[in-house]
Scaffold this active site. Structure first.
Site, PDB file in Angstrom:
ATOM      1  N   PHE A 121      52.539  40.684  43.323  1.00  0.00           N
ATOM      2  CA  PHE A 121      53.404  41.205  42.274  1.00  0.00           C
ATOM      3  C   PHE A 121      53.917  42.572  42.680  1.00  0.00           C
ATOM      4  CE2 PHE A 121      50.641  38.084  40.384  1.00  0.00           C
ATOM      5  CZ  PHE A 121      51.525  37.340  39.615  1.00  0.00           C
TER       6      PHE A 121
ATOM      7  N   ARG B 293      48.203  27.700  39.424  1.00  0.00           N
ATOM      8  CA  ARG B 293      49.266  28.248  40.297  1.00  0.00           C
ATOM      9  C   ARG B 293      48.649  28.864  41.542  1.00  0.00           C
ATOM     10  NH1 ARG B 293      49.259  33.823  40.263  1.00  0.00           N
ATOM     11  NH2 ARG B 293      48.546  34.899  38.388  1.00  0.00           N
TER      12      ARG B 293
ATOM     13  N   ASN C 171      32.300  38.226  38.134  1.00  0.00           N
ATOM     14  CA  ASN C 171      32.316  37.859  39.553  1.00  0.00           C
ATOM     15  C   ASN C 171      31.024  37.190  39.995  1.00  0.00           C
ATOM     16  OD1 ASN C 171      34.341  39.964  39.109  1.00  0.00           O
ATOM     17  ND2 ASN C 171      34.560  40.017  41.320  1.00  0.00           N
TER      18      ASN C 171
ATOM     19  N   GLU D  98      36.478  34.943  40.491  1.00  0.00           N
ATOM     20  CA  GLU D  98      36.392  35.768  39.286  1.00  0.00           C
ATOM     21  C   GLU D  98      36.751  34.947  38.063  1.00  0.00           C
ATOM     22  OE1 GLU D  98      38.250  39.550  39.520  1.00  0.00           O
ATOM     23  OE2 GLU D  98      38.497  39.447  41.690  1.00  0.00           O
TER      24      GLU D  98
ATOM     25  N   THR E  63      36.796  40.142  34.422  1.00  0.00           N
ATOM     26  CA  THR E  63      36.458  38.919  35.162  1.00  0.00           C
ATOM     27  C   THR E  63      35.035  39.012  35.667  1.00  0.00           C
ATOM     28  OG1 THR E  63      37.277  39.871  37.230  1.00  0.00           O
ATOM     29  CG2 THR E  63      38.828  38.509  35.928  1.00  0.00           C
TER      30      THR E  63
ATOM     31  N   TYR F 274      26.430  41.680  33.102  1.00  0.00           N
ATOM     32  CA  TYR F 274      25.998  41.705  34.497  1.00  0.00           C
ATOM     33  C   TYR F 274      24.548  41.234  34.573  1.00  0.00           C
ATOM     34  CZ  TYR F 274      30.089  44.592  35.500  1.00  0.00           C
ATOM     35  OH  TYR F 274      31.365  45.063  35.634  1.00  0.00           O
TER      36      TYR F 274
ATOM     37  N   LYS G 188      39.371  47.617  33.244  1.00  0.00           N
ATOM     38  CA  LYS G 188      39.962  48.956  33.156  1.00  0.00           C
ATOM     39  C   LYS G 188      41.457  48.956  33.424  1.00  0.00           C
ATOM     40  CE  LYS G 188      35.599  51.018  34.495  1.00  0.00           C
ATOM     41  NZ  LYS G 188      35.046  49.830  35.179  1.00  0.00           N
TER      42      LYS G 188
ATOM     43  N   ILE H 272      36.298  34.642  30.802  1.00  0.00           N
ATOM     44  CA  ILE H 272      35.913  33.722  29.739  1.00  0.00           C
ATOM     45  C   ILE H 272      36.765  34.033  28.516  1.00  0.00           C
ATOM     46  CG2 ILE H 272      34.007  32.857  28.335  1.00  0.00           C
ATOM     47  CD1 ILE H 272      32.076  33.705  30.507  1.00  0.00           C
TER      48      ILE H 272
ATOM     49  N   GLY I 227      31.912  43.640  40.473  1.00  0.00           N
ATOM     50  CA  GLY I 227      33.052  43.488  41.375  1.00  0.00           C
ATOM     51  C   GLY I 227      33.658  44.844  41.658  1.00  0.00           C
TER      52      GLY I 227
HETATM   53  P1  ADP Z   1      33.890  43.861  37.829  1.00  0.00           P
HETATM   54  O1  ADP Z   1      34.866  44.316  38.836  1.00  0.00           O
HETATM   55  O2  ADP Z   1      32.555  44.519  37.972  1.00  0.00           O
HETATM   56  O3  ADP Z   1      33.817  42.375  37.777  1.00  0.00           O
HETATM   57  P2  ADP Z   1      35.510  43.793  35.433  1.00  0.00           P
HETATM   58  O4  ADP Z   1      36.359  44.918  34.956  1.00  0.00           O
HETATM   59  O5  ADP Z   1      36.169  42.583  36.034  1.00  0.00           O
HETATM   60  O6  ADP Z   1      34.463  44.403  36.441  1.00  0.00           O
HETATM   61  O7  ADP Z   1      34.608  43.367  34.214  1.00  0.00           O
HETATM   62  C1  ADP Z   1      33.769  42.261  34.381  1.00  0.00           C
HETATM   63  C2  ADP Z   1      32.554  42.296  33.489  1.00  0.00           C
HETATM   64  O8  ADP Z   1      32.944  42.388  32.114  1.00  0.00           O
HETATM   65  C3  ADP Z   1      31.791  40.997  33.609  1.00  0.00           C
HETATM   66  O9  ADP Z   1      30.888  41.011  34.689  1.00  0.00           O
HETATM   67  C4  ADP Z   1      31.086  40.943  32.260  1.00  0.00           C
HETATM   68  O10 ADP Z   1      29.851  41.609  32.349  1.00  0.00           O
HETATM   69  C5  ADP Z   1      32.024  41.685  31.317  1.00  0.00           C
HETATM   70  N1  ADP Z   1      32.801  40.838  30.403  1.00  0.00           N
HETATM   71  C6  ADP Z   1      32.953  41.090  29.075  1.00  0.00           C
HETATM   72  N2  ADP Z   1      33.703  40.156  28.475  1.00  0.00           N
HETATM   73  C7  ADP Z   1      34.061  39.277  29.437  1.00  0.00           C
HETATM   74  C8  ADP Z   1      34.840  38.071  29.408  1.00  0.00           C
HETATM   75  N3  ADP Z   1      35.401  37.610  28.276  1.00  0.00           N
HETATM   76  N4  ADP Z   1      35.004  37.393  30.581  1.00  0.00           N
HETATM   77  C9  ADP Z   1      34.433  37.866  31.708  1.00  0.00           C
HETATM   78  N5  ADP Z   1      33.694  38.989  31.797  1.00  0.00           N
HETATM   79  C10 ADP Z   1      33.494  39.704  30.670  1.00  0.00           C
HETATM   80 MG    MG Z   2      35.665  41.261  37.837  1.00  0.00          MG
END
Ligand code: ADP
Ligand code: MG
Length: 161
Positions: free
Chosen positions: A126, A121, A43, A96, A41, A108, A35, A99, A29
């Site tokens: 925000f 909701r 995606n 998104e 999340t 990924y 970060k 878990i 995503g």
């Molecule tokens: P992106 O913008 O690429 O989705 P994120 O910062 O949202 O980056 O991080 C998402 C990635 O983090 C997921 O694709 C997965 O590989 C990893 N991840 C690790 N733990 C979790 C979790 N508990 N729920 C969802 N994603 C997780």
């Molecule tokens: Mg994400």
């Protein structure tokens, strides 16, 4: 204009008449979840968002169950954000899934099944990152508690998993 940290966000746990089951590969995503917000999340691809998600479904925050395809993976609680993330002014709709489980590594490319079961909701804007982070933490806590209701626990037992 947006919701500030002191605003109270109202949360529900309305069961969906027709739960929505989606499955597909976890794709990259915007890289903001972990970060900036401290809540990763997973995606789904644009193809799934545009062609598999019912277009009539309101943007917002939902709760449900998610499962990765691995042998040791189980059906886990999940919080799902559907929409355009107004705080970030996205132009493309996204689905998104956070878990409610700690993973040691990114996943990924793995196949994920998701059953969206309840509505929490609407999508909100925000007035700052702190307010957004607080709201997301509260969404996660809310979903964690609500998913223990028998009406949602029953939905975990599904042949789709
Ligand atoms: P992106 O913008 O690429 O989705 P994120 O910062 O949202 O980056 O991080 C998402 C990635 O983090 C997921 O694709 C997965 O590989 C990893 N991840 C690790 N733990 C979790 C979790 N508990 N729920 C969802 N994603 C997780
Ligand atoms: Mg994400």
């Amino acid at each position: 204009k947006g919701i500030s940290s002191s605003n109270k966000v109202e949360r529900k746990s309305d069961i969906l008449e027709t739960p929505i089951v989606l499955e597909g590969e976890v794709v990259k995503g915007f890289g903001r979840g972990s970060k900036e917000i401290g809540c990763p999340t997973a995606n789904f691809s644009q193809d799934i968002v545009e062609n598999k998600l019912p277009a009539t479904l309101d943007a917002g925050i939902y709760l449900g169950w998610a499962k990765l395809d691995g042998e040791s993976d189980r059906v886990e609680k999940a919080v799902v954000s559907i929409g355009w993330n107004p705080f970030y002014k996205n132009t493309k709709k996204s689905v998104e899934t956070h878990i409610l489980k700690m993973y040691d590594t990114d996943f990924y490319g793995r196949w994920m099944k998701l059953k969206i079961c309840g509505y929490i909701r609407p999508e909100l804007n925000f007035d700052g990152l702190d307010a957004l982070i607080t709201a997301i933490q509260e969404d996660v806590e809310h979903a964690k508690q609500q998913l223990d209701q028998s009406k949602f626990l029953e939905m975990k037992e599904d042949e789709c998993f």
